[in-house]
Design an enzyme around this catalytic site. Sequence first.
Site, PDB file in Angstrom:
ATOM      1  N   HIS A  21      -5.780  -2.523   8.767  1.00  0.00           N
ATOM      2  CA  HIS A  21      -5.623  -2.402   7.318  1.00  0.00           C
ATOM      3  C   HIS A  21      -5.294  -0.957   6.926  1.00  0.00           C
ATOM      4  CE1 HIS A  21      -6.377  -4.368   3.308  1.00  0.00           C
ATOM      5  NE2 HIS A  21      -6.114  -3.104   2.976  1.00  0.00           N
ATOM      6  N   HIS A  26       0.776  -1.238   0.000  1.00  0.00           N
ATOM      7  CA  HIS A  26       0.000   0.000   0.000  1.00  0.00           C
ATOM      8  C   HIS A  26       0.807   1.288   0.000  1.00  0.00           C
ATOM      9  CE1 HIS A  26      -3.192  -2.847   1.198  1.00  0.00           C
ATOM     10  NE2 HIS A  26      -3.993  -1.993   0.588  1.00  0.00           N
ATOM     11  N   HIS A  80      -9.414   4.992   1.120  1.00  0.00           N
ATOM     12  CA  HIS A  80      -8.015   4.878   0.733  1.00  0.00           C
ATOM     13  C   HIS A  80      -7.419   6.282   0.598  1.00  0.00           C
ATOM     14  CE1 HIS A  80      -8.991   0.723  -0.097  1.00  0.00           C
ATOM     15  NE2 HIS A  80      -7.717   0.464  -0.320  1.00  0.00           N
TER      16      HIS A  80
END
Length: 611
Positions: free
Chosen positions: A387, A277, A467
């Site tokens: 996450h 990520h 995100h």
Amino acid sequence: MKTITKSALAAAVLGALMLSAAPTTVMAAGGASGAAVKYAKQGQIGEVITNPYRIAPLTAIIRSGGYTLTDVKVRIVPKENGAEIKYDVDRSEVLTHGGIPVFGLYPDYVNTVEVSYTRTDLTGEKKAVNEAYKIYAPPVYTEGNGTVSQKSTMFDTTVVKADPEFKDRLYLVNNLLVSPPKGSRVVWNNPSGGALEWCFYPQNAIIDATGEVRWYMNVDSIYDMESVYNGGVMMGFQQGDDGALTWGYGQRYVKYDIMGREVFNRRLPAGYEDFSHSFDQAQNGNFLLRVAANDVRRPDGRNVRTVRDVIAEVNPAGRVVDDWRLWEILDPYRDVVIKSLDQGAVCLNLDADSAGKTLSSADLAAMDKEEHFGDITGVGIGRNWAHVNSVDYDPTDDSIIISSRHQSAIIKIGRDKKVKWILGAPDGWQKAWADKVLKPVDKDGNPIKCEQGKCENTTFDWTWTQHTAFRIDSKSDKRFVYLTAFDNGDGRGLEQPPLPDMKYSRAVVYKVDQEKGTVEQLWEFGKERGHAWYSPVTSLTQYEADKDSIMVYSATPEMQLVKGKAVGAPNPYLMEFKWGSTEPAVEIRINGSMGYQAMPFRVEKAFHHAK
């Protein structure tokens, strides 16, 4: 006395005759008159070397030919109605590459490359040169996954719109080829995993504003899907102030310039694993890597590997100088978001059989009782409770801003590992964190009431499974933080909607008043596009200072999981908006491709560095 045979005598005579008959220029082939020069030159300097570092096939170097080159300029002549690429080249780049670096060639095409330079020879004589080279670049080649859903090796694009002001844009697109069988042979973090469970072949390319591929990465020399330490998913791309690209994959973090020259390619430090990520080049000169810890002892005495919940700060020499272990900073047992997620689409862990299903408190308790750990949605250390999918540094107070998908929260944390504020729904936070939740206000500063995941004012909403929470550096200061985020929208309002096609995503901009502890929503886009623009996973929203614009990549729209089957390939939207506008200045579709992120690439930074 030695006897000379007739055959030997004949060979000696023939050799002597050949030497006497040969022209003296034969000596140039490595003999007394100098080194051999066996290449073909097109222009007034050296030979052309294509794909000079093996990973960037649409680049080339025109060698200096032994001259000193200054005042270098390059222009790739565009196709009819194509986009022009031109740039100045610093002397340092000429020295680094041994000649003129050429970037932006069209694939499977004889390109015309115009160059100008000042050439200086050993006597000091200078000559200004303008000339053109013909350089063929081969077709794009990348890995295949053997399915009928893959129809090309790189992007098929449709340009819906590109305003004149944005015609010079180049966009780096970071996509993925999902489900290649080679990538499923290794499972990390037994019995199920971390980053090596994610082993998708990279599809990284730069497209121009007409949708043409002008650069792509052939990763075969640095990537191996069947290797624990050389596979994974390439993610977290950034272009630094020096013009080079940084990113990571699996157990590695790397830096290369756009010509493909390696600056570094390193294994993660020994105490960490599973990069994915986010790789942030912080303003303090260090790198912030979103990783996991590979050996943690839980309060119950069990040793586990953690999942996507550590930020490691690494200096340029590769030494770890600090880390943020999020289970020590946040509440790893906050479950109100976890229980509202669609289990069929948890980031890239796409499971059609679980589409529409959610977890209950009993499900979470059973996981703990059965000692079920790994890259699974759940609570507690050793599961995917946080996450984290982006990290951004705030230089005004030496802190980090993270996006935690599985808490549906954007969180600012100081160097002292204390939470400064939380931008997210106030539900489910224990007292130690509840006081840190920002209070939403309207444009006049009036409070907006929010409870049970919902706000009474339709001009404000929290982000859900978001995100990329990025600070807008040029608009922010020590008090106010302007933030961009991509609000994916799963679990919106802490629930699944009655019908799947009621879901939508948003690109959003917030303004945080750190003194008052409030947050105002300044801008959004996507709600009006409805489910057609909905991206359940991945995606990006990012401010671009050069054009005072917002770049948005809705990376997985039209990807649906219905009754145990994946229906429809994603068709990402690449868009850019002038500040404050809800009409895109650029809209490009990437057809039939699994998107992760995209962002502008600035060729001038790559070859002409700021002094």
